[in-house]
Design a protein around this motif. Structure first.
Motif, short mmCIF file in Angstrom:
data_model
loop_
_atom_site.label_atom_id
_atom_site.label_comp_id
_atom_site.label_asym_id
_atom_site.label_seq_id
_atom_site.Cartn_x
_atom_site.Cartn_y
_atom_site.Cartn_z
N PHE A 9 32.39 -10.16 74.04
CA PHE A 9 33.61 -9.87 74.79
C PHE A 9 34.77 -10.59 74.11
N ALA A 10 35.81 -9.84 73.80
CA ALA A 10 37.01 -10.43 73.21
C ALA A 10 38.14 -10.25 74.22
N PRO A 11 38.72 -11.34 74.72
CA PRO A 11 39.78 -11.22 75.72
C PRO A 11 41.03 -10.56 75.15
N GLY A 12 41.73 -9.82 76.01
CA GLY A 12 42.97 -9.16 75.62
C GLY A 12 44.15 -10.11 75.73
N VAL A 13 45.30 -9.65 75.31
CA VAL A 13 46.51 -10.47 75.28
C VAL A 13 46.89 -10.96 76.67
N GLU A 14 46.87 -10.07 77.66
CA GLU A 14 47.28 -10.47 79.01
C GLU A 14 46.33 -11.51 79.60
#
Length: 97
Positions: free
Chosen positions: A79-84
């Motif tokens: 899982f790669a977190p998004g910008v927000e």
């Protein structure tokens, strides 16, 4: 937060019953799992991306016994977190564990 807490939060925020929220969560998890098994990515803009990472076979040394072991190649979920999400975490005052 565990699954029960998540279902209750979804039900409250979406103004649906807990049974409906549980079905929706199960459907989401099943779809993400099926997509990853098929090698697809699941991207939720702003939240993050679920993807499959391919790890090569490698040799490692077990420190206690000093024995060299072979670890097989494998596929793992990532899982790669998004910008927000990154921004929300950076600006939060949550407790560090």
């Amino acid at each position: 937060m565990n699954k029960r807490d998540l279902v209750e939060s979804i039900a409250g925020n979406a103004q649906i019953t807990r049974v409906q929220a549980a079905r929706a969560l199960k459907a989401f998890v099943d779809i993400v799992q099926t997509s990853l098994v098929n090698g697809d990515r699941v991207t939720l803009v702003g939240f993050g991306t679920f993807a499959v990472l391919h790890r090569k076979a490698r040799r490692v040394r077990e420190p206690r016994r000093g024995v060299t072991m072979e670890i097989k190649a494998t596929r793992v979920a990532r899982f790669a977190p998004g910008v927000e999400l990154k921004s929300a975490l950076a600006n939060s005052r949550g407790t560090d564990r």
